[in-house]
Design a protein around this motif. Structure first.
Motif: not given
Length: 329
Positions: A68-75
């Protein structure tokens, strides 16, 4: 408890077994990154898993999806990733040993997250990770392809085959690529294939009419049923890389190396991970796509998780070459 929507496979079988459910959003844990999914590709291996034919054990129920591709929500605090960073991820057990990408959120080990920067739309970026990683890894790790060499791609209109062709041409190789359907040879020419040929199951003699000594490298994507013939098309000290099994045959019964592998021909395999795709290489490809130097073959874009079943059906039907991409709003 916060919830998300996800596609869950509880039993192998037809597309109706892909069920849209409410699931808890994955909890964060040390060393893992939670990603808000923006898009994902639907792959042949996921169809194989859904049908219960995977060569690897998959514990069910499971949320499928190997990329998948997306955006970091929590790291993790000690990582270089921050909320909102655009990222790609793939493989590494996604959709098999832990829940995968057919969901609004997915949690993956930080080591298999690739940050990127681009203004390309999500449907384009979502088509890339698995097919580009597999194609790039096969050509580099699997085949060690060099400029000026001749490459045979068996299964050329598959997503990996089309991606491998564009990469190989950019590396300076001459490419021979196959399709079982004569009406798709034009598609192969359109992506820059030098010699598109029809695959009737036995192509070694046809390939040697083009490359009399045999090709330097061969990328096998169709499977074990044609692998012996592919090996016959490779020159002495050339290399064939087994990467895919579009025909769903992963083994050769009563395998006899002396009869299957021609003397002096090398046979390797590739089934790599996200760590095999450096972030700078992925970002360079995104830049080349944005500038029009590389084409992305997208068969169809589906809106929302409701489109997953249709994407599986279309991919199985094989009527439209290219990547099937689901975009989440």
């Amino acid at each position: 408890m916060r919830t998300m929507r996800a596609i869950v496979l509880s039993n192998p079988g037809p597309v109706d077994n892909l069920v849209l459910e409410e699931r808890p959003i994955p909890a964060t844990k040390p060393g893992w990154v939670r990603i808000r999914v923006k898009a994902f590709g639907v792959n042949e291996s996921e169809v194989t898993t859904r049908k219960g034919l995977s060569s690897r054990d998959v514990a069910l129920p499971r949320i499928p999806g190997i990329e998948c591709v997306g955006e970091v929500d929590e790291a993790p605090a000690d990582s270089d990733l921050a909320p909102g960073q655009k990222v790609a991820t793939m493989m590494g057990g996604m959709g098999r040993s832990f829940d995968g990408a057919y969901a609004e959120y997915v949690s993956v080990p930080v080591g298999q997250v690739i940050p990127f920067t681009t203004n390309l739309p999500w449907d384009v970026v979502g088509a890339l990770p698995e097919m580009f990683q597999t194609a790039y890894g096969s050509l580099t790790t699997g085949l060690d392809l060099k400029a000026g060499q001749t490459l045979l791609i068996r299964g050329g209109t598959s997503t990996v085959g089309l991606s491998a062709a564009t990469i190989a041409k950019s590396m300076g190789a001459t490419v021979i690529s196959t399709s079982r359907k004569a009406d798709r040879l034009g598609l192969l020419r359109a992506v820059g294939i030098d010699h598109p040929i029809v695959d009737d199951g036995t192509i070694a003699d046809t390939v040697r009419e083009i490359a009399p000594e045999g090709v330097d490298a061969a990328l096998e994507l169709v499977g074990c049923e044609v692998l012996p013939d592919t090996l016959k098309a490779v020159r002495v000290h050339g290399t064939a890389c087994f990467t895919g099994a579009l025909g769903d045959q992963w083994t050769i019964p009563d395998f006899d190396p002396f009869s299957v592998i021609p003397f002096g021909v090398r046979l390797t395999s590739y089934g790599g991970q996200a760590t095999d795709l450096p972030a700078n290489v992925f970002n360079l490809q995104l830049q080349e796509i944005a500038e029009g130097r590389i084409r992305v073959s997208v068969a169809k874009v589906y809106q929302g998780l409701e489109g997953v079943r249709e994407a599986h059906s279309d991919l199985e039907a094989g009527t439209t070459p290219g990547k099937h991409v689901v975009v989440l709003t």
